[in-house]
Write a protein that holds these residues in place. Structure first.
Motif, PDB file in Angstrom:
ATOM      1  N   PRO A   1      20.952   6.527  -1.033  1.00 32.89           N
ATOM      2  CA  PRO A   1      21.321   5.497  -2.013  1.00 32.89           C
ATOM      3  C   PRO A   1      22.329   6.041  -3.016  1.00 32.89           C
ATOM      4  N   ALA A   2      23.277   5.190  -3.395  1.00 32.16           N
ATOM      5  CA  ALA A   2      24.389   5.640  -4.248  1.00 32.16           C
ATOM      6  C   ALA A   2      23.910   6.290  -5.536  1.00 32.16           C
ATOM      7  N   ALA A   3      22.897   5.701  -6.193  1.00 31.90           N
ATOM      8  CA  ALA A   3      22.445   6.232  -7.481  1.00 31.90           C
ATOM      9  C   ALA A   3      21.836   7.619  -7.331  1.00 31.90           C
ATOM     10  N   SER A   4      20.964   7.801  -6.325  1.00 33.23           N
ATOM     11  CA  SER A   4      20.329   9.105  -6.146  1.00 33.23           C
ATOM     12  C   SER A   4      21.346  10.145  -5.683  1.00 33.23           C
ATOM     13  N   PHE A   5      22.315   9.715  -4.832  1.00 30.94           N
ATOM     14  CA  PHE A   5      23.346  10.641  -4.374  1.00 30.94           C
ATOM     15  C   PHE A   5      24.217  11.089  -5.543  1.00 30.94           C
ATOM     16  N   ALA A   6      24.590  10.142  -6.423  1.00 25.59           N
ATOM     17  CA  ALA A   6      25.406  10.487  -7.596  1.00 25.59           C
ATOM     18  C   ALA A   6      24.664  11.460  -8.496  1.00 25.59           C
ATOM     19  N   GLY A   7      23.351  11.237  -8.681  1.00 26.48           N
ATOM     20  CA  GLY A   7      22.562  12.140  -9.512  1.00 26.48           C
ATOM     21  C   GLY A   7      22.459  13.525  -8.919  1.00 26.48           C
ATOM     22  N   LEU A   8      22.278  13.596  -7.605  1.00 26.33           N
ATOM     23  CA  LEU A   8      22.187  14.891  -6.934  1.00 26.33           C
ATOM     24  C   LEU A   8      23.494  15.668  -7.053  1.00 26.33           C
ATOM     25  N   VAL A   9      24.603  14.988  -6.804  1.00 22.47           N
ATOM     26  CA  VAL A   9      25.921  15.624  -6.910  1.00 22.47           C
ATOM     27  C   VAL A   9      26.171  16.107  -8.330  1.00 22.47           C
ATOM     28  N   TRP A  10      25.822  15.265  -9.295  1.00 23.97           N
ATOM     29  CA  TRP A  10      26.057  15.614 -10.704  1.00 23.97           C
ATOM     30  C   TRP A  10      25.293  16.871 -11.098  1.00 23.97           C
ATOM     31  N   THR A  11      23.996  16.908 -10.825  1.00 25.23           N
ATOM     32  CA  THR A  11      23.200  18.060 -11.245  1.00 25.23           C
ATOM     33  C   THR A  11      23.657  19.330 -10.539  1.00 25.23           C
ATOM     34  N   ASN A  12      24.004  19.232  -9.268  1.00 27.83           N
ATOM     35  CA  ASN A  12      24.449  20.414  -8.525  1.00 27.83           C
ATOM     36  C   ASN A  12      25.764  20.951  -9.086  1.00 27.83           C
ATOM     37  N   ASN A  13      26.737  20.068  -9.268  1.00 28.79           N
ATOM     38  CA  ASN A  13      28.044  20.514  -9.767  1.00 28.79           C
ATOM     39  C   ASN A  13      27.981  20.973 -11.219  1.00 28.79           C
ATOM     40  N   ALA A  14      27.162  20.291 -12.025  1.00 31.76           N
ATOM     41  CA  ALA A  14      27.021  20.710 -13.426  1.00 31.76           C
ATOM     42  C   ALA A  14      26.410  22.096 -13.509  1.00 31.76           C
ATOM     43  N   TRP A  15      25.449  22.380 -12.654  1.00 28.70           N
ATOM     44  CA  TRP A  15      24.832  23.709 -12.631  1.00 28.70           C
ATOM     45  C   TRP A  15      25.847  24.775 -12.235  1.00 28.70           C
ATOM     46  N   ILE A  16      26.691  24.474 -11.257  1.00 29.82           N
ATOM     47  CA  ILE A  16      27.739  25.416 -10.842  1.00 29.82           C
ATOM     48  C   ILE A  16      28.709  25.665 -11.999  1.00 29.82           C
ATOM     49  N   ALA A  17      29.107  24.598 -12.693  1.00 30.38           N
ATOM     50  CA  ALA A  17      30.061  24.735 -13.796  1.00 30.38           C
ATOM     51  C   ALA A  17      29.487  25.558 -14.934  1.00 30.38           C
ATOM     52  N   VAL A  18      28.239  25.301 -15.299  1.00 29.86           N
ATOM     53  CA  VAL A  18      27.605  26.061 -16.380  1.00 29.86           C
ATOM     54  C   VAL A  18      27.506  27.542 -16.008  1.00 29.86           C
ATOM     55  N   GLN A  19      27.177  27.830 -14.757  1.00 29.39           N
ATOM     56  CA  GLN A  19      27.118  29.230 -14.318  1.00 29.39           C
ATOM     57  C   GLN A  19      28.486  29.899 -14.422  1.00 29.39           C
ATOM     58  N   ALA A  20      29.532  29.183 -14.011  1.00 33.61           N
ATOM     59  CA  ALA A  20      30.883  29.760 -14.048  1.00 33.61           C
ATOM     60  C   ALA A  20      31.279  30.142 -15.463  1.00 33.61           C
ATOM     61  N   VAL A  21      30.863  29.327 -16.443  1.00 31.76           N
ATOM     62  CA  VAL A  21      31.178  29.645 -17.845  1.00 31.76           C
ATOM     63  C   VAL A  21      30.256  30.742 -18.374  1.00 31.76           C
ATOM     64  N   ALA A  22      28.957  30.563 -18.180  1.00 33.35           N
ATOM     65  CA  ALA A  22      27.986  31.491 -18.769  1.00 33.35           C
ATOM     66  C   ALA A  22      28.098  32.892 -18.194  1.00 33.35           C
ATOM     67  N   PHE A  23      28.383  33.004 -16.894  1.00 32.65           N
ATOM     68  CA  PHE A  23      28.511  34.316 -16.257  1.00 32.65           C
ATOM     69  C   PHE A  23      29.957  34.767 -16.153  1.00 32.65           C
ATOM     70  N   GLY A  24      30.834  34.075 -16.877  1.00 40.52           N
ATOM     71  CA  GLY A  24      32.244  34.426 -16.827  1.00 40.52           C
ATOM     72  C   GLY A  24      32.540  35.816 -17.334  1.00 40.52           C
ATOM     73  N   ILE A  25      31.677  36.344 -18.191  1.00 37.93           N
ATOM     74  CA  ILE A  25      31.896  37.671 -18.756  1.00 37.93           C
ATOM     75  C   ILE A  25      31.975  38.745 -17.679  1.00 37.93           C
ATOM     76  N   THR A  26      31.383  38.480 -16.511  1.00 36.32           N
ATOM     77  CA  THR A  26      31.423  39.467 -15.420  1.00 36.32           C
ATOM     78  C   THR A  26      32.806  39.583 -14.808  1.00 36.32           C
ATOM     79  N   GLY A  27      33.613  38.540 -14.921  1.00 35.33           N
ATOM     80  CA  GLY A  27      34.931  38.537 -14.301  1.00 35.33           C
ATOM     81  C   GLY A  27      34.878  38.332 -12.801  1.00 35.33           C
ATOM     82  N   ILE A  28      33.691  38.153 -12.249  1.00 35.19           N
ATOM     83  CA  ILE A  28      33.515  38.049 -10.797  1.00 35.19           C
ATOM     84  C   ILE A  28      32.949  36.699 -10.390  1.00 35.19           C
ATOM     85  N   TRP A  29      31.963  36.219 -11.152  1.00 34.34           N
ATOM     86  CA  TRP A  29      31.221  35.043 -10.717  1.00 34.34           C
ATOM     87  C   TRP A  29      32.112  33.813 -10.580  1.00 34.34           C
TER      88      TRP A  29
END
Length: 330
Positions: A152-180
């Motif tokens: 269903p569109a709503a559940s798919f949109a929610g799944l995509v959002w949480t997954n991508n938001a988690w990836i984005a937050v990790q990229a910023v928060a672990f950016g100090i490593t210069g690798i992640w």
């Protein structure tokens, strides 16, 4: 400066500051005393930071001052005012400061994805190594498109959002490593490039772009922004300039966590596009147009409001009253 002796001489003032901070109500004279002790302790903290900025005593006084500041400032402003400040000043300023790095990251991503796609199309044996002809055909003719509509569109949109938001937050928060951040970028470029290569090998490249572009314009840009923010934090650690490394990391970290929070909202919009627009029966031009409009609005927001905020001296960092200020001494 002898820190032990300094602490022994001034401990009484600090304890009195704590005592007044803990009191439920203050009379006029006590309120004046609280402000006086706060200013005095701020000066003490500045003196200690000049000789031992990372000491336990410095951290202890920072906490004392933070509690005291909360006591006499209370609720600093209206919540709606804070929200407006975040979206009109802090967030666009933070986005604007990394605009060029975002573009560079995007160009690198496209180059890597294109190279992987060309490798899949032009190198004999690569397609065969990815699966049988039947499996690849099922992917390019059914699975690739069905992925966007099997839930269903709503559940798919929610799944995509949480997954991508988690990836984005990790990229910023672990950016100090210069690798992640670069690692996340490489993984995504590899996946997109190889998917495009498989689709092109079976004359389905048009289908690939029809289903990637509507949400991909903004979704991929959000990953570029997150990677750029992480690299900015890494560079603050490598080359802090006239600031100490701790100061540079604190300032850039606060500003760029603002980016992470903003990307959660950006990716929410992207998730809605992926869930409701990408698999919709709308004409192709309209689906792609909606995705491009979201992408264009982001850049207008960043370049117009961001330029204005940065020219006014904002960086996306917290205000002085939120992050705490130091008193300079000769």
């Amino acid at each position: 400066m002898d820190l032990d002796a300094f602490e022994e001489v001034n401990r009484g003032d600090w304890n009195r500051l704590d005592s007044l901070t803990r009191q439920r109500r203050l009379h006029g004279r006590e309120a004046d005393e609280l402000l006086s002790l706060y200013q005095r302790t701020s000066t003490h903290l500045s003196m200690i930071r000049s000789v031992a900025p990372e000491s336990a005593l410095s951290n202890e006084l920072s906490m004392r001052l933070s509690r005291a500041r909360t006591k006499f400032t209370g609720a600093r402003s209206n919540v709606l005012e804070d929200v407006a400040r975040f979206f009109v000043i802090s967030l666009p300023a933070a986005f604007y400061r990394i605009r060029w790095l975002t573009v560079v990251v995007g160009v690198v991503f496209v180059a890597v994805a294109w190279l992987f796609g060309a490798w899949v199309v032009n190198t004999p044996g690569v397609i065969a190594a990815l699966g049988s002809d039947e499996e690849i055909r099922r992917y390019v003719e059914e699975d690739f498109v069905n992925y966007y509509s099997e839930n269903p569109a709503a559940s798919f949109a929610g799944l995509v959002w949480t997954n991508n938001a988690w990836i984005a937050v990790q990229a910023v928060a672990f950016g100090i490593t210069g690798i992640w951040g670069p690692f996340i970028l490489y993984q995504n470029a590899q996946g997109v490039g190889m998917a495009g290569g498989m689709m092109a090998s079976y004359d389905k490249l048009d289908v690939f772009f029809i289903y990637i572009l509507p949400h991909g314009f903004m979704e991929l840009t959000a990953i570029f922004i997150a990677t750029a923010a992480g690299l900015r934090i890494f560079w603050a650690w490598v080359s802090p300039g006239v600031r100490t490394r701790s100061q540079a990391l604190a300032e850039e970290g606060r500003s760029l966590i603002t980016v992470a929070l903003g990307l959660v909202l950006v990716l929410f919009v992207s998730g809605l596009v992926e869930g409701f627009v990408t698999p919709s029966p709308l004409p192709v031009w309209l689906r792609i147009g909606i995705g491009f409009l979201v992408f264009a609005l982001y850049w207008v927001y960043t370049l117009v409001l961001g330029r204005r905020a940065v020219r006014a001296g904002y960086t996306g960092d917290l205000a002085d009253e939120d992050r705490g200020a130091s008193v300079l001494t000769a």
